[in-house]
Motif scaffolding. Structure first.
Motif, PDB file in Angstrom:
ATOM      1  N   THR A  26       7.606  20.355   3.675  1.00  0.00           N
ATOM      2  CA  THR A  26       8.301  19.095   3.426  1.00  0.00           C
ATOM      3  C   THR A  26       9.375  19.343   2.375  1.00  0.00           C
ATOM      4  OG1 THR A  26       6.669  18.499   1.732  1.00  0.00           O
ATOM      5  CG2 THR A  26       6.297  17.676   3.965  1.00  0.00           C
ATOM      6  N   LYS A  27      10.392  18.514   2.368  1.00  0.00           N
ATOM      7  CA  LYS A  27      11.462  18.641   1.381  1.00  0.00           C
ATOM      8  C   LYS A  27      11.018  18.033   0.055  1.00  0.00           C
ATOM      9  CE  LYS A  27      15.015  18.270   4.967  1.00  0.00           C
ATOM     10  NZ  LYS A  27      16.144  17.472   5.494  1.00  0.00           N
ATOM     11  N   PRO A  28      11.533  18.560  -1.059  1.00  0.00           N
ATOM     12  CA  PRO A  28      11.197  17.951  -2.347  1.00  0.00           C
ATOM     13  C   PRO A  28      11.554  16.464  -2.352  1.00  0.00           C
ATOM     14  CG  PRO A  28      12.278  20.063  -2.686  1.00  0.00           C
ATOM     15  CD  PRO A  28      12.389  19.762  -1.221  1.00  0.00           C
ATOM     16  N   ASP A  29      10.647  15.647  -2.829  1.00  0.00           N
ATOM     17  CA  ASP A  29      10.816  14.192  -2.944  1.00  0.00           C
ATOM     18  C   ASP A  29      10.931  13.477  -1.586  1.00  0.00           C
ATOM     19  OD1 ASP A  29      10.776  14.526  -5.685  1.00  0.00           O
ATOM     20  OD2 ASP A  29      12.959  14.558  -5.864  1.00  0.00           O
ATOM     21  N   GLN A  30      10.625  14.165  -0.480  1.00  0.00           N
ATOM     22  CA  GLN A  30      10.784  13.557   0.842  1.00  0.00           C
ATOM     23  C   GLN A  30       9.939  12.293   0.999  1.00  0.00           C
ATOM     24  OE1 GLN A  30      10.238  16.299   4.094  1.00  0.00           O
ATOM     25  NE2 GLN A  30      10.348  14.712   5.675  1.00  0.00           N
ATOM     26  N   TYR A  31       8.703  12.329   0.495  1.00  0.00           N
ATOM     27  CA  TYR A  31       7.823  11.167   0.612  1.00  0.00           C
ATOM     28  C   TYR A  31       7.404  10.641  -0.756  1.00  0.00           C
ATOM     29  CZ  TYR A  31       7.361  12.590   5.498  1.00  0.00           C
ATOM     30  OH  TYR A  31       7.620  12.924   6.811  1.00  0.00           O
ATOM     31  N   LYS A  32       8.173  10.964  -1.773  1.00  0.00           N
ATOM     32  CA  LYS A  32       7.811  10.567  -3.137  1.00  0.00           C
ATOM     33  C   LYS A  32       7.777   9.055  -3.264  1.00  0.00           C
ATOM     34  CE  LYS A  32       8.887  11.421  -7.992  1.00  0.00           C
ATOM     35  NZ  LYS A  32       9.791  12.138  -8.930  1.00  0.00           N
ATOM     36  N   LYS A  33       6.739   8.571  -3.913  1.00  0.00           N
ATOM     37  CA  LYS A  33       6.591   7.137  -4.088  1.00  0.00           C
ATOM     38  C   LYS A  33       5.922   6.860  -5.431  1.00  0.00           C
ATOM     39  CE  LYS A  33       5.388   3.008  -1.522  1.00  0.00           C
ATOM     40  NZ  LYS A  33       4.924   2.481  -0.215  1.00  0.00           N
ATOM     41  N   ALA A  34       6.367   5.814  -6.080  1.00  0.00           N
ATOM     42  CA  ALA A  34       5.794   5.472  -7.380  1.00  0.00           C
ATOM     43  C   ALA A  34       4.358   4.980  -7.198  1.00  0.00           C
ATOM     44  CB  ALA A  34       6.636   4.402  -8.053  1.00  0.00           C
ATOM     45  N   PRO A  35       3.444   5.442  -8.024  1.00  0.00           N
ATOM     46  CA  PRO A  35       2.067   4.938  -7.955  1.00  0.00           C
ATOM     47  C   PRO A  35       1.993   3.515  -8.534  1.00  0.00           C
ATOM     48  CG  PRO A  35       2.316   6.512  -9.756  1.00  0.00           C
ATOM     49  CD  PRO A  35       3.625   6.479  -9.030  1.00  0.00           C
ATOM     50  N   PRO A  36       0.883   2.817  -8.288  1.00  0.00           N
ATOM     51  CA  PRO A  36      -0.348   3.272  -7.613  1.00  0.00           C
ATOM     52  C   PRO A  36      -0.187   3.320  -6.101  1.00  0.00           C
ATOM     53  CG  PRO A  36      -0.568   0.984  -8.261  1.00  0.00           C
ATOM     54  CD  PRO A  36       0.735   1.449  -8.828  1.00  0.00           C
ATOM     55  N   TRP A  37      -0.895   4.264  -5.474  1.00  0.00           N
ATOM     56  CA  TRP A  37      -0.804   4.457  -4.029  1.00  0.00           C
ATOM     57  C   TRP A  37      -2.028   3.868  -3.332  1.00  0.00           C
ATOM     58  CZ3 TRP A  37      -0.493  10.117  -5.752  1.00  0.00           C
ATOM     59  CH2 TRP A  37       0.777  10.399  -6.268  1.00  0.00           C
ATOM     60  N   ARG A  38      -1.788   3.454  -2.109  1.00  0.00           N
ATOM     61  CA  ARG A  38      -2.869   3.009  -1.243  1.00  0.00           C
ATOM     62  C   ARG A  38      -3.029   4.049  -0.133  1.00  0.00           C
ATOM     63  NH1 ARG A  38      -2.220  -2.913   0.898  1.00  0.00           N
ATOM     64  NH2 ARG A  38      -2.755  -3.305  -1.277  1.00  0.00           N
ATOM     65  N   VAL A  39      -4.129   4.775  -0.174  1.00  0.00           N
ATOM     66  CA  VAL A  39      -4.392   5.849   0.787  1.00  0.00           C
ATOM     67  C   VAL A  39      -5.480   5.408   1.756  1.00  0.00           C
ATOM     68  CG1 VAL A  39      -5.185   8.229   1.082  1.00  0.00           C
ATOM     69  CG2 VAL A  39      -3.676   7.642  -0.836  1.00  0.00           C
ATOM     70  N   GLY A  40      -5.193   5.513   3.048  1.00  0.00           N
ATOM     71  CA  GLY A  40      -6.170   5.153   4.062  1.00  0.00           C
ATOM     72  C   GLY A  40      -6.741   6.379   4.742  1.00  0.00           C
ATOM     73  N   VAL A  41      -8.029   6.344   5.054  1.00  0.00           N
ATOM     74  CA  VAL A  41      -8.704   7.466   5.711  1.00  0.00           C
ATOM     75  C   VAL A  41      -9.368   6.976   6.994  1.00  0.00           C
ATOM     76  CG1 VAL A  41     -10.420   9.297   5.510  1.00  0.00           C
ATOM     77  CG2 VAL A  41      -9.201   8.511   3.472  1.00  0.00           C
ATOM     78  N   SER A  42      -9.102   7.664   8.092  1.00  0.00           N
ATOM     79  CA  SER A  42      -9.814   7.413   9.349  1.00  0.00           C
ATOM     80  C   SER A  42     -10.481   8.716   9.761  1.00  0.00           C
ATOM     81  CB  SER A  42      -8.840   6.966  10.447  1.00  0.00           C
ATOM     82  OG  SER A  42      -9.483   6.965  11.718  1.00  0.00           O
ATOM     83  N   PHE A  43     -11.824   8.747   9.671  1.00  0.00           N
ATOM     84  CA  PHE A  43     -12.557   9.942  10.063  1.00  0.00           C
ATOM     85  C   PHE A  43     -13.321   9.661  11.342  1.00  0.00           C
ATOM     86  CE2 PHE A  43     -15.641  13.438   9.735  1.00  0.00           C
ATOM     87  CZ  PHE A  43     -14.751  14.474   9.508  1.00  0.00           C
ATOM     88  N   ALA A  44     -13.517  10.697  12.158  1.00  0.00           N
ATOM     89  CA  ALA A  44     -14.093  10.534  13.487  1.00  0.00           C
ATOM     90  C   ALA A  44     -15.492   9.927  13.473  1.00  0.00           C
ATOM     91  CB  ALA A  44     -14.118  11.879  14.208  1.00  0.00           C
ATOM     92  N   GLY A  45     -16.329  10.363  12.541  1.00  0.00           N
ATOM     93  CA  GLY A  45     -17.685   9.858  12.505  1.00  0.00           C
ATOM     94  C   GLY A  45     -18.524  10.617  11.501  1.00  0.00           C
ATOM     95  N   VAL A  46     -19.743  10.163  11.297  1.00  0.00           N
ATOM     96  CA  VAL A  46     -20.675  10.839  10.397  1.00  0.00           C
ATOM     97  C   VAL A  46     -21.893  11.246  11.228  1.00  0.00           C
ATOM     98  CG1 VAL A  46     -19.854   9.611   8.370  1.00  0.00           C
ATOM     99  CG2 VAL A  46     -21.692   8.620   9.725  1.00  0.00           C
ATOM    100  N   GLY A  47     -22.960  11.701  10.541  1.00  0.00           N
ATOM    101  CA  GLY A  47     -24.148  12.045  11.298  1.00  0.00           C
ATOM    102  C   GLY A  47     -24.812  13.344  10.914  1.00  0.00           C
ATOM    103  N   ASN A  48     -24.191  14.128  10.014  1.00  0.00           N
ATOM    104  CA  ASN A  48     -24.872  15.326   9.520  1.00  0.00           C
ATOM    105  C   ASN A  48     -24.521  15.556   8.059  1.00  0.00           C
ATOM    106  OD1 ASN A  48     -22.496  17.125   9.299  1.00  0.00           O
ATOM    107  ND2 ASN A  48     -22.477  17.049  11.534  1.00  0.00           N
ATOM    108  N   SER A  49     -25.271  16.425   7.410  1.00  0.00           N
ATOM    109  CA  SER A  49     -25.133  16.599   5.960  1.00  0.00           C
ATOM    110  C   SER A  49     -23.817  17.248   5.569  1.00  0.00           C
ATOM    111  CB  SER A  49     -26.320  17.407   5.417  1.00  0.00           C
ATOM    112  OG  SER A  49     -26.405  18.679   6.047  1.00  0.00           O
ATOM    113  N   TRP A  50     -23.228  18.074   6.462  1.00  0.00           N
ATOM    114  CA  TRP A  50     -21.918  18.667   6.139  1.00  0.00           C
ATOM    115  C   TRP A  50     -20.868  17.574   5.997  1.00  0.00           C
ATOM    116  CZ3 TRP A  50     -16.902  18.671   7.718  1.00  0.00           C
ATOM    117  CH2 TRP A  50     -16.068  19.664   7.177  1.00  0.00           C
TER     118      TRP A  50
END
Length: 357
Positions: free
Chosen positions: A45-69
């Motif tokens: 990525t280029k320097p400052d390409q996605y730079k944004k002043a905090p605070p940030w809101r980060v979203g996570v979408s994970f496929a699923g759970v079900g094991n200890s790893w």
């Protein structure tokens, strides 16, 4: 003479600045220590390409759970996010391995105007259009996966896959000298990581001539793996070695062999403390590919770098050497319980609290 000295000073200053910049860049890109993760693309990525002043809101979408790893990987992700005050909100969702729910989860996250999306797709087919939609809105995406140009991810971070499968398959080829019948215990059907591990395994064993006589999907689960192994063992079908897509299934099958009094055959494992304990106690011939749960911390560190405006490579991959019989004692933690996976980014005091015996 004076002009010559000036030119030399200018050249030395330029070199010093270049070296300093290179050193800073290299430090920024070390998402995991000890050679656990390396860039696999020169594109950044280029320097400052996605730079944004905090605070940030980060979203996570994970496929699923079900094991200890997965549980530990998520904990490492959350712990790393909590260490960065710039992250004002860290919104975690998991799709229960259901494609429709992952689509809904991401749509909901985008509606909440997140500043960055972390996504662990169930599959490329599910993830690619979701990643494309985020990119269309100018939202950077850190993908937990390795899809190359098939997605519009800002960066991709992954390990395991074909490397994991190939290491285990090659171990069986060597242990059995390319002769014999083997069983294959696969993970969750339809998940890209499962398919990649299987492909790596097949590449190795097909090349050396081993014959696969049974394939089952154990969902990376101890309980399901044990049931399936019991069924196969009690059927009386001959087996000379077993490949596992995850160590909880290996541990289950070793328990089955011991319970019915059947001599152990070579079995592949994974970098899990419970498996290493059983490995040491049983004396089974094995190898343990390393798929670090620290990747959870790595995706958060990459996210912070992106939103801070630091250059980040297009892709990273974790490919450390597997644990062998010669290095088993180096990794085993007798003070921690079976649910611990390694290497970890969590502080040791936290590991002892989480995984005390």
């Amino acid at each position: 003479m004076i002009d010559t000295l000036k030119r030399i000073k200018t050249l030395l200053l330029s070199c010093a600045l270049a070296l300093a910049a290179t050193g800073a860049s290299a430090a920024d890109l070390q998402l995991l220590p000890d050679g656990l993760l390396a860039p696999t693309s020169a594109v950044q990525t280029k320097p400052d390409q996605y730079k944004k002043a905090p605070p940030w809101r980060v979203g996570v979408s994970f496929a699923g759970v079900g094991n200890s790893w997965i549980d530990q990987m998520i904990e490492e992700m959350r712990h790393e996010a909590a260490a960065h005050r710039e992250i004002g909100q860290f919104i975690f969702t998991e799709a229960e391995w259901k494609p429709a729910k992952q689509v809904s989860d991401v749509e909901d996250l985008l509606a909440k105007k997140i500043d960055l999306l972390i996504i662990g797709p169930i599959s490329e087919a599910i993830g690619a259009p979701l990643i494309a939609e985020a990119a269309k809105r100018g939202i950077p995406v850190v993908t937990f996966g390795a899809y190359g140009t098939a997605t519009q991810s800002t960066t991709e971070i992954m390990g395991g896959g074909r490397v994991f499968g190939r290491q285990g398959g090659q171990f069986l080829c060597d242990a059995l000298k390319g002769k014999g019948k083997i069983w294959a215990f696969r993970g969750v059907a339809g998940v890209d990581e499962e398919q990649l591990r299987y492909e790596g395994f097949r590449q190795a064993v097909d090349a050396c001539g081993l014959k696969i006589t049974n394939e089952v999907f154990g969902d990376w689960s101890y309980a399901k793996g044990k049931q399936l192994c019991e069924n196969l063992v009690l059927s009386g079908q001959p087996v000379d070695g077993i490949w596992f897509s995850g160590a909880e299934m290996t541990r289950a099958c070793i328990d089955v062999f011991k319970e019915v009094g059947k001599p152990l055959v070579p079995m592949t494992g994974e970098a899990n403390n419970g498996f290493l304990r059983v490995w040491r106690q049983s004396g089974v011939k094995s190898i343990a590919p390393i798929f670090t749960p620290g990747l959870g911390a790595a995706v958060v560190r990459a996210s912070v770098a992106i939103l801070s405006g630091e250059p980040v490579h297009r892709s990273y991959f974790s490919e450390p050497p597997p644990v062998t019989g010669a290095t088993l004692d180096k990794y085993y933690r007798p003070d921690l319980n079976d649910a611990y996976w390694f290497p970890s980014t969590l502080p040791d005091a936290m590991l002892v609290k989480m995984f005390h015996r």
